[in-house]
Design a protein around this motif. Structure first.
Motif, PDB file in Angstrom:
ATOM      1  N   MET A 190      15.113  37.809  44.887  1.00  0.00           N
ATOM      2  CA  MET A 190      15.155  36.876  46.013  1.00  0.00           C
ATOM      3  C   MET A 190      14.353  37.411  47.189  1.00  0.00           C
ATOM      4  O   MET A 190      13.693  36.653  47.914  1.00  0.00           O
ATOM      5  N   ASN A 191      14.384  38.714  47.392  1.00  0.00           N
ATOM      6  CA  ASN A 191      13.689  39.322  48.524  1.00  0.00           C
ATOM      7  C   ASN A 191      12.172  39.318  48.329  1.00  0.00           C
ATOM      8  O   ASN A 191      11.415  38.917  49.221  1.00  0.00           O
ATOM      9  N   PHE A 192      11.733  39.750  47.146  1.00  0.00           N
ATOM     10  CA  PHE A 192      10.313  40.027  46.958  1.00  0.00           C
ATOM     11  C   PHE A 192       9.538  38.950  46.192  1.00  0.00           C
ATOM     12  O   PHE A 192       8.310  38.978  46.192  1.00  0.00           O
ATOM     13  N   ILE A 193      10.242  38.027  45.549  1.00  0.00           N
ATOM     14  CA  ILE A 193       9.544  36.996  44.776  1.00  0.00           C
ATOM     15  C   ILE A 193       9.724  35.613  45.385  1.00  0.00           C
ATOM     16  O   ILE A 193       8.748  34.880  45.603  1.00  0.00           O
ATOM     17  N   ALA A 194      10.967  35.242  45.680  1.00  0.00           N
ATOM     18  CA  ALA A 194      11.266  33.877  46.132  1.00  0.00           C
ATOM     19  C   ALA A 194      10.400  33.403  47.296  1.00  0.00           C
ATOM     20  O   ALA A 194       9.880  32.266  47.265  1.00  0.00           O
ATOM     21  N   PRO A 195      10.191  34.197  48.362  1.00  0.00           N
ATOM     22  CA  PRO A 195       9.438  33.655  49.503  1.00  0.00           C
ATOM     23  C   PRO A 195       7.996  33.275  49.186  1.00  0.00           C
ATOM     24  O   PRO A 195       7.397  32.480  49.921  1.00  0.00           O
ATOM     25  N   HIS A 196       7.453  33.791  48.090  1.00  0.00           N
ATOM     26  CA  HIS A 196       6.044  33.540  47.774  1.00  0.00           C
ATOM     27  C   HIS A 196       5.846  32.334  46.860  1.00  0.00           C
ATOM     28  O   HIS A 196       4.699  31.983  46.553  1.00  0.00           O
ATOM     29  N   TYR A 197       6.940  31.691  46.444  1.00  0.00           N
ATOM     30  CA  TYR A 197       6.809  30.597  45.465  1.00  0.00           C
ATOM     31  C   TYR A 197       7.550  29.343  45.898  1.00  0.00           C
ATOM     32  O   TYR A 197       8.001  28.558  45.086  1.00  0.00           O
ATOM     33  N   THR A 198       7.608  29.148  47.206  1.00  0.00           N
ATOM     34  CA  THR A 198       8.166  27.910  47.738  1.00  0.00           C
ATOM     35  C   THR A 198       7.053  26.883  47.912  1.00  0.00           C
ATOM     36  O   THR A 198       5.867  27.216  47.996  1.00  0.00           O
ATOM     37  N   MET A 199       7.444  25.630  47.992  1.00  0.00           N
ATOM     38  CA  MET A 199       6.463  24.565  48.234  1.00  0.00           C
ATOM     39  C   MET A 199       5.877  24.668  49.633  1.00  0.00           C
ATOM     40  O   MET A 199       4.734  24.233  49.857  1.00  0.00           O
ATOM     41  N   ARG A 200       6.591  25.243  50.567  1.00  0.00           N
ATOM     42  CA  ARG A 200       6.041  25.445  51.909  1.00  0.00           C
ATOM     43  C   ARG A 200       4.808  26.337  51.837  1.00  0.00           C
ATOM     44  O   ARG A 200       3.781  26.057  52.461  1.00  0.00           O
ATOM     45  N   ARG A 201       4.892  27.424  51.067  1.00  0.00           N
ATOM     46  CA  ARG A 201       3.729  28.301  50.913  1.00  0.00           C
ATOM     47  C   ARG A 201       2.577  27.568  50.235  1.00  0.00           C
ATOM     48  O   ARG A 201       1.415  27.675  50.635  1.00  0.00           O
ATOM     49  N   MET A 202       2.913  26.770  49.205  1.00  0.00           N
ATOM     50  CA  MET A 202       1.878  26.018  48.496  1.00  0.00           C
ATOM     51  C   MET A 202       1.193  25.018  49.425  1.00  0.00           C
ATOM     52  O   MET A 202      -0.045  24.882  49.426  1.00  0.00           O
ATOM     53  N   MET A 203       1.972  24.313  50.228  1.00  0.00           N
ATOM     54  CA  MET A 203       1.406  23.356  51.179  1.00  0.00           C
ATOM     55  C   MET A 203       0.476  24.074  52.161  1.00  0.00           C
ATOM     56  O   MET A 203      -0.653  23.609  52.429  1.00  0.00           O
ATOM     57  N   ASP A 204       0.909  25.198  52.679  1.00  0.00           N
ATOM     58  CA  ASP A 204       0.084  25.962  53.615  1.00  0.00           C
ATOM     59  C   ASP A 204      -1.218  26.411  52.956  1.00  0.00           C
ATOM     60  O   ASP A 204      -2.292  26.390  53.578  1.00  0.00           O
ATOM     61  N   ASP A 205      -1.131  26.817  51.687  1.00  0.00           N
ATOM     62  CA  ASP A 205      -2.326  27.265  50.974  1.00  0.00           C
ATOM     63  C   ASP A 205      -3.343  26.137  50.823  1.00  0.00           C
ATOM     64  O   ASP A 205      -4.559  26.355  50.970  1.00  0.00           O
TER      65      ASP A 205
END
Length: 858
Positions: free
Chosen positions: A688-703
């Motif tokens: 949850m600490n090291f993987i979850a934040p990088h695979y949210t739709m928010r990150r995808m939208m920003d990308d």
């Protein structure tokens, strides 16, 4: 005798009587018709409270409970102070959410997709592609960007799966009752006449009703051809998702692309960027070209510059066979009238969809998308590389590694897929604004400070809810269809909340390798029948009705699950949909994925697991190739040992058994007198600490905004400025450069004159000089000249190594001299040549104008 008994057959008229909500409750209907409730647990609880039975029987549809309330029930709700207070709170949250001003800085986007997975009650999706698109709209709403989406309202959608007693998949197509869905029909200005979109096909017109889905702040418009104005041949266009023959697919993709743009025009909607989610939507470029050519009187080439500058194509498919190809005859039947309207030849038009324009290849929707979009991307880091290889033939003269084809790794909408229990925990411990900071590891790092007991109890509550769902939702059906009800009851009661439960859910295509676990049944039997360390597997998934291999896999797993040694240890759950997925993925302990690498473009179910602390056991493919972290899940290597796939399957199966026996099972049951394993919970925390934040739709939208949308919008605005001046000048430059390209002649190539050079041998550190003399003839374009190094890989393919630019050192009329002095830097066997390409400051990348001249070193 008098006839005393006579009656004709009754002729019934359908009457639909719905509850007329009092003023105090009309807010319920407003909320129900906006899918904001789908990712808002408080709103779901509100509707569930109206009628828990109806909520469950309709699989969570808020429209039905509000329409079937009796006068007494409505009066009771109004009199219920707690309920009204809850309604006030939910409606206040909804209003605050909806009233937030949209982001006026980020570019606006038109998004086209064949399917959208927004909620299980709106059956306009089949699987991962649709769920991803649905998540994208939800995040667009949360991010408050100006996005409008277009798709289809399918009468039958995708099939509902049931299984025969023999284990054969049965595909059932059930008609949707649009009146019972959270959608709104679009009317003319009088508010009474349904809006009918007229889409001109070759020789006739197809008519479509238009519906709108309110996805929070985002509008999704859906086309519906199942109306009386259409012929019996055209009404089925929007009957089934991915149904019918290739001609029906052509009609669907024509309607989505051309009809979708016409719809936006009719509604007065214009956007900065146009996004094709897969090649199904590629014909949107056709109508946009027509708008410029016929609507504004622009020449075709200038129109193409403008369309390309604002368009992006996302590919979700890792193999050429997964793309749509149409025969020239079928293409001509439906689009034969288009080239004349665009002012080009049929050959020119069909060439836009062929890798080799002078061939008789089928028309590829993906190639057409690539040729009419400035930007293109895969859906993970690895898939981006695979896409470069796959699309390399479109731009001959460049290596795959050089292509502009990028990537944005898929993500998932956290509020949709994180269970309510986890969302409550996140809000409590990460802060009320954690959703705004969901892409930051520092936000998730707070999970490390929580007691292990808190993490475990949260997970176990969700796991128990999954087990209860299986027993209640499937129990009666299984018992009814079972020849041995006692055995079925035993299986249901034997689902053990204390067991290590491993889930596998996805489309049953052969490359997904659902069979991998069953390679060695004796070893699997030992794993699942250890009374000290119980292990159970839950499988689910659909196979396409035309995929016999996938259906055979389902039957095979069911047959194994019925063997005495696996009874109750391996369970197959039928009809995998979004509702089951939300419970299953969050409730298991391990989520397993075993695709044949590199055939998993991304995959997102494992990302959903991450949002719930569920650990991944997966091949290093798709998103997991970049997402895996040691100590936060388990991975099968990305290295291939055998060319023979059956041998590779056996090796990978052995790896899974080893991981289960030697690492996963021991860690899970290492309890040390506690009801949980500290080591297991720490692994959950790490994931949850090291993987979850990088695979949210928010990150995808920003990308998407950072890598594509913003630069597209900026370049498009620049090309449109001053009555399209730059677009017009660039078009003229391309025309004159293409016409004069073959007039360029190589006068000489001079290289270092050492004996070593003449024998093609080098030593690192050797100084060398390359001198190229050109006569450009009628060519006036600036040029870039490069020294290219390449080498063959183990498969004999030529791979890019490096390029070094030569410098223009002399110009005399049409004669130009380029020179490079360099040192041999790398040892090894290389192939070396010079490459010449035209240069212009307004080109977004070299693939935009891919004229290439190779020159041999002499």
């Amino acid at each position: 005798m008098i006839v005393t008994k006579r009656a004709n057959d009754p002729v019934w008229t359908n009457i639909y009587a719905y509850a007329q909500l009092p003023a105090e409750l009309r807010r319920l209907d407003e909320i129900a018709h906006n899918l904001w409730w789908v990712w808002t647990p408080k709103a779901q609880n509100l509707f569930r409270r109206i009628s828990p039975e109806l909520w469950e029987s309709t699989e969570g549809n808020p429209i039905t409970p509000t329409r079937l309330l009796s006068a007494e029930e409505m009066a009771a709700l109004v009199a219920d102070k707690d309920f009204m207070a809850q309604l006030d709170e939910v409606y206040a949250d909804f209003q605050a959410y909806m009233n937030e001003p949209a982001d006026a800085v980020r570019p606006s986007v038109a998004y086209f997709s064949m399917e959208y997975g927004l909620t299980n009650i709106l059956k306009i999706y089949s699987g991962g592609l649709g769920v991803l698109a649905g998540d994208y709209l939800k995040e667009a709403s949360d991010s408050n960007v100006r996005l409008t989406a277009v798709g289809f309202l399918y009468r039958y959608g995708y099939f509902t799966q049931s299984l025969s007693p023999e284990g054969q998949q049965q595909a059932n197509y059930e008609a949707q009752d649009f009146t019972q869905l959270p959608i709104e029909q679009i009317f003319e200005e009088d508010g009474q006449t349904p809006l009918i979109l007229e889409v001109p096909y070759a020789g006739h017109t197809v008519y479509s009703h238009v519906w709108k889905v309110n996805v929070g702040r985002i509008s999704l418009y859906l086309l519906d051809t199942d109306i009386p104005q259409n012929s019996e041949w055209d009404r089925p266009i929007t009957h089934q998702l991915y149904g019918g023959d290739w001609e029906n697919r052509m009609k669907q993709e024509y309607l989505l692309g051309i009809g979708g743009v016409l719809l936006l025009n009719r509604l007065g909607i214009s956007k900065d960027v146009y996004h094709m989610n897969e090649g199904h939507a590629a014909f949107m470029s056709v109508q946009r070209l027509l708008d410029y050519v016929e609507g504004e009187g622009l020449p075709f080439d200038e129109a193409l510059e403008l369309v390309r500058a604002s368009s992006i194509y996302t590919c979700h498919t890792p193999v050429p066979a997964g793309h749509d190809y149409f025969d020239e005859e079928l293409l001509g039947k439906y689009l034969g009238h288009i080239p004349g309207r665009l002012g080009i030849s049929w050959h020119d038009f069909i060439s836009l969809g062929r890798e080799n324009p002078e061939s008789n290849e089928k028309f590829s929707m993906s190639v057409f998308a690539l040729n009419t979009c400035q930007e293109a991307n895969g859906v993970s880091l690895l898939h981006g590389r695979v896409s470069q290889e796959m699309f390399a033939p479109v731009w001959k003269g460049f290596f795959p590694e050089e292509l502009h084809v990028g990537y944005v790794t898929n993500g998932v909408h956290l509020p949709t897929w994180a269970s309510a229990e986890w969302q409550e925990l996140y809000t409590k411990h990460f802060g009320k604004d954690f959703l705004k900071k969901q892409t930051e590891e520092a936000t998730w790092a707070k999970i490390q400070q929580l007691p292990n007991e808190t993490i475990w109890e949260t997970h176990q509550a969700i796991k128990l809810r999954l087990i209860e769902h299986i027993r209640t939702f499937y129990g009666e059906k299984w018992i009814r269809n079972s020849g041995n009800p006692e055995t079925t009851v035993s299986v249901l009661e034997g689902i053990n909340p204390n067991a290590l439960i491993i889930g596998f859910g996805r489309r049953f295509a052969t490359y997904k390798r659902a069979h991998l676990l069953f390679t060695d049944l004796e070893r699997l039997e030992r794993i699942v029948n250890n009374p000290k360390y119980p292990v159970q597997f839950l499988f689910t998934g659909k196979a396409h009705p035309a995929d016999g291999g996938g259906q055979g896999l389902i039957k095979h797993i069911l047959e194994i699950s019925r063997l005495p040694q696996f009874l109750g240890k391996i369970i197959f759950l039928e009809n995998y949909d979004m509702r089951l997925a939300s419970k299953l993925i969050a409730g298991v302990d391990i989520w397993m994925n075993t695709p044949t690498r590199p055939l998993e473009a991304s995959g997102t179910s494992g990302e959903k697991a991450e949002m719930n602390g569920v650990l991944n056991l997966s091949v290093l493919d798709g998103w997991w190739y970049e997402g895996y972290r040691k100590g936060a899940g388990w991975a099968l290597t990305d290295k291939r040992t055998f060319a023979d796939q059956s041998l590779q399957d056996k090796l990978d199966a052995t790896t899974i058994y080893d991981l289960l026996e030697k690492e996963i099972v021991p860690l899970y049951f290492q309890r040390d007198g506690k009801p949980y394993s500290d080591g297991w919970v720490q692994t959950m925390k790490n994931s949850m600490n090291f993987i979850a934040p990088h695979y949210t739709m928010r990150r995808m939208m920003d990308d998407y905004y950072e890598r594509f949308y913003t630069k597209l919008a900026e370049r498009s605005a620049r090309l449109h400025a001053d009555s399209n001046r730059i677009a017009r000048e660039l078009t003229e430059w391309k025309r004159t450069t293409a016409e004069a390209w073959d007039s360029m002649q190589v006068v000489s190539v001079e290289c270092s004159e050492s004996a070593a050079y003449m024998s093609n041998e080098r030593h690192t550190g050797d100084e060398e000089t390359v001198r190229l003399v050109l006569d450009k003839g009628a060519l006036t374009s600036d040029l870039e000249v490069e020294l290219i190094d390449a080498r063959e890989d183990a498969q004999g393919r030529l791979r890019f190594v490096a390029k070094t630019a030569l410098t223009l050192v002399e110009r005399n009329g049409s004669r130009e001299v380029y020179e490079l002095r360099f040192k041999q830097a790398r040892p090894g066997h290389y192939k070396r040549a010079l490459r010449i390409v035209p240069s212009h400051p307004e080109l977004p990348h070299r693939m935009d104008f891919a004229l290439v001249r190779w020159v041999a070193l002499q």
